[in-house]
Design an enzyme around this catalytic site. Structure first.
Site, mmCIF file in Angstrom:
data_model
loop_
_atom_site.group_PDB
_atom_site.id
_atom_site.type_symbol
_atom_site.label_atom_id
_atom_site.label_comp_id
_atom_site.label_asym_id
_atom_site.label_seq_id
_atom_site.Cartn_x
_atom_site.Cartn_y
_atom_site.Cartn_z
ATOM 1 N N PHE A 34 -1.399 -1.140 -4.398
ATOM 2 C CA PHE A 34 -2.488 -0.278 -3.972
ATOM 3 C C PHE A 34 -1.966 1.150 -3.801
ATOM 4 O O PHE A 34 -1.189 1.411 -2.893
ATOM 5 C CB PHE A 34 -3.084 -0.773 -2.659
ATOM 6 C CG PHE A 34 -3.736 -2.127 -2.738
ATOM 7 C CD1 PHE A 34 -5.081 -2.253 -3.040
ATOM 8 C CD2 PHE A 34 -2.992 -3.279 -2.504
ATOM 9 C CE1 PHE A 34 -5.683 -3.500 -3.104
ATOM 10 C CE2 PHE A 34 -3.594 -4.529 -2.561
ATOM 11 C CZ PHE A 34 -4.940 -4.641 -2.869
ATOM 12 N N SER A 49 0.832 -1.195 0.000
ATOM 13 C CA SER A 49 0.000 0.000 0.000
ATOM 14 C C SER A 49 0.870 1.250 0.000
ATOM 15 O O SER A 49 1.798 1.362 0.801
ATOM 16 C CB SER A 49 -0.892 -0.011 1.250
ATOM 17 O OG SER A 49 -1.590 1.203 1.406
ATOM 18 N N SER A 50 0.592 2.186 -0.911
ATOM 19 C CA SER A 50 1.284 3.475 -0.988
ATOM 20 C C SER A 50 2.798 3.265 -1.159
ATOM 21 O O SER A 50 3.225 2.759 -2.185
ATOM 22 C CB SER A 50 0.946 4.324 0.236
ATOM 23 O OG SER A 50 1.377 5.657 0.071
ATOM 24 N N SER A 51 3.611 3.598 -0.163
ATOM 25 C CA SER A 51 5.045 3.340 -0.268
ATOM 26 C C SER A 51 5.304 1.864 -0.549
ATOM 27 O O SER A 51 6.197 1.496 -1.320
ATOM 28 C CB SER A 51 5.737 3.759 1.024
ATOM 29 O OG SER A 51 7.090 3.383 1.040
#
Length: 427
Positions: A171, A147-149
């Site tokens: 994501f 997720s993200s990073s």
């Protein structure tokens, strides 16, 4: 990088990663999550946590699951659905913890863009190798998600080690090599930092990471919320450019559908009909993925949801069944805990907007939440739906969760009510 830290910290306070940041500062004491302190070469100074389900097969698949900035491995374990899916289907999950600014995975340094660079990707590969060796993980079924990073690192791992990972699910990510340096790692301060390359250019940076590699390349599933103000929704199209080009596909989807309300899925299949890339836009969602059900969609994309040792079973309600089923689970440590509540519409009509209430039997106090808006007055708690999960179709489920503190005994609530009516507690 200071701007990124401030922006992501602000975003975390309002969105899902805030909860992750709170959860992840806690030690991993929940049953089943094991910290490994000596897993091999670790130039990124990462921490490793492993979740192995009790009924894992002799050679289980491996999923590397990475948290967003501000998070940690134990927090992603608690706040995502990957561990419960591992229980159901028998794969092992690696939950690493990052160590860079704001606990972000290194997606900006020169070393992070080359195979064998002395930073996070090498540490992550050491974790995969450790699980293959010590847990007899299947080297032909290794997958990566985040997720993200963690999503940015998902793209990086798939690009740098394509022979290792069969598929990835990112994501809220950006393309591999998006950020030229640490100073530019500021997605929240730039509405679209990585929209300046053609599909060919994006594909070339992946191929250049492994000049002699001829494939096959990892299949990729890409997710983004249309209202994301931290990592721009525009980055989804750039990821699609990159991975369709790597697979030799057009950027025009071969099919488009709506697998769930609010999800628009574009699929990119090769000449044999095999889907190599799919992109899922989540209408109205901000920087808050994965939401309930999305991890299961990723596991389905990986092909890990068939033939598992513990197939899904329906909850067993006690006598006095009702149209509302609720299950509650808690992970407890010292004086803190996380709770997860799953609502099942066991009736014949959809639930349009929901409010769940309960009373704590002790002095539990909620300090953070995800997938719901939660208020507490004394021992009385009220949880209300957010925009993306207001409707529950007959037979469908919605989950939300929270972090809290307590002293004494963390006893579960004796009952729950949905929209004023008592629910049946299921296990």
């Amino acid at each position: 990088m200071k701007r990124l830290t401030a922006i992501l910290a602000g975003a975390c306070a309002a969105l899902l990663c805030a909860v992750m940041a709170l959860v992840l500062s806690r030690p991993a004491t929940a049953a089943g999550l094991v910290q490994v302190t000596d897993f091999g070469d670790n130039p990124g100074n990462l921490q490793m946590y492993v979740y192995r389900p009790d009924q894992a097969p002799a050679a289980p698949a491996i999923v590397l699951a990475m948290h967003p900035c501000g998070g940690s491995g134990p927090g992603f374990y608690s706040s995502s659905e990957f561990a419960s899916l591992a229980d159901r289907y028998g794969f092992i999950v690696i939950f690493p913890s990052a160590s860079k600014k704001m606990n972000c995975f290194d997606n900006w340094s020169d070393a992070s863009k080359v195979r064998g660079g002395r930073t996070d990707p090498v540490s992550l590969m050491s974790m995969v190798t450790y699980v293959e060796r010590q847990y007899h993980g299947d080297p032909d079924r290794v997958f990566v998600t985040g997720s993200s990073s963690g999503a940015m690192m998902t793209n990086a791992m798939a690009a740098l080690y394509p022979e290792v990972f069969k598929a990835g699910a990112a994501f809220m990510g950006v393309p591999f090599t998006c950020f030229p340096n640490e100073g530019s790692y500021n997605p929240g301060g730039n509405s679209a930092p990585c929209v300046n390359k053609s599909a060919q250019q994006w594909g070339d940076v992946v191929r250049q990471a492994n000049p002699s590699y001829q494939g096959p390349w990892p299949r990729m599933q890409l997710w983004h919320g249309t209202a994301d103000t931290v990592v721009s929704y525009a980055e989804l199209a750039e990821e699609v450019k990159q991975w369709t080009n790597v697979h030799g596909l057009s950027t025009t989807p071969t099919s488009t559908d709506t697998p769930q309300s609010g999800w628009t899925r574009q699929r990119f299949a090769d000449s044999s009909g095999a889907v190599q890339v799919e992109a899922i836009s989540v209408s109205g969602a901000g920087h808050s993925l994965p939401m309930s059900g999305m991890a299961a969609a990723a596991i389905h994309f990986f092909g890990l949801d068939s033939g598992g040792p513990t197939p899904p079973t329906s909850p067993t309600p006690p006598p006095g069944d009702s149209a509302c089923w609720i299950s509650y689970t808690a992970n407890t440590w010292n004086n803190g805990f996380t709770g997860n509540v799953t609502i099942t519409d066991h009736g014949t009509s959809p639930i349009n907007g929901w409010t769940v209430t309960w009373t704590w039997p002790g002095n539990q106090q909620i300090t953070g939440m995800w997938n719901a808006t939660i208020t507490q007055s004394g021992a009385q708690v009220t949880a209300r739906n957010v925009s993306f999960n207001a409707t529950i179709a007959p037979g469908a489920q919605v989950s939300f969760g929270f972090q809290g503190t307590y002293s004494g005994t963390n006893t579960a609530p004796a009952g729950f009510a949905l929209n004023g009516g008592a629910c049946t507690i299921v296990t």
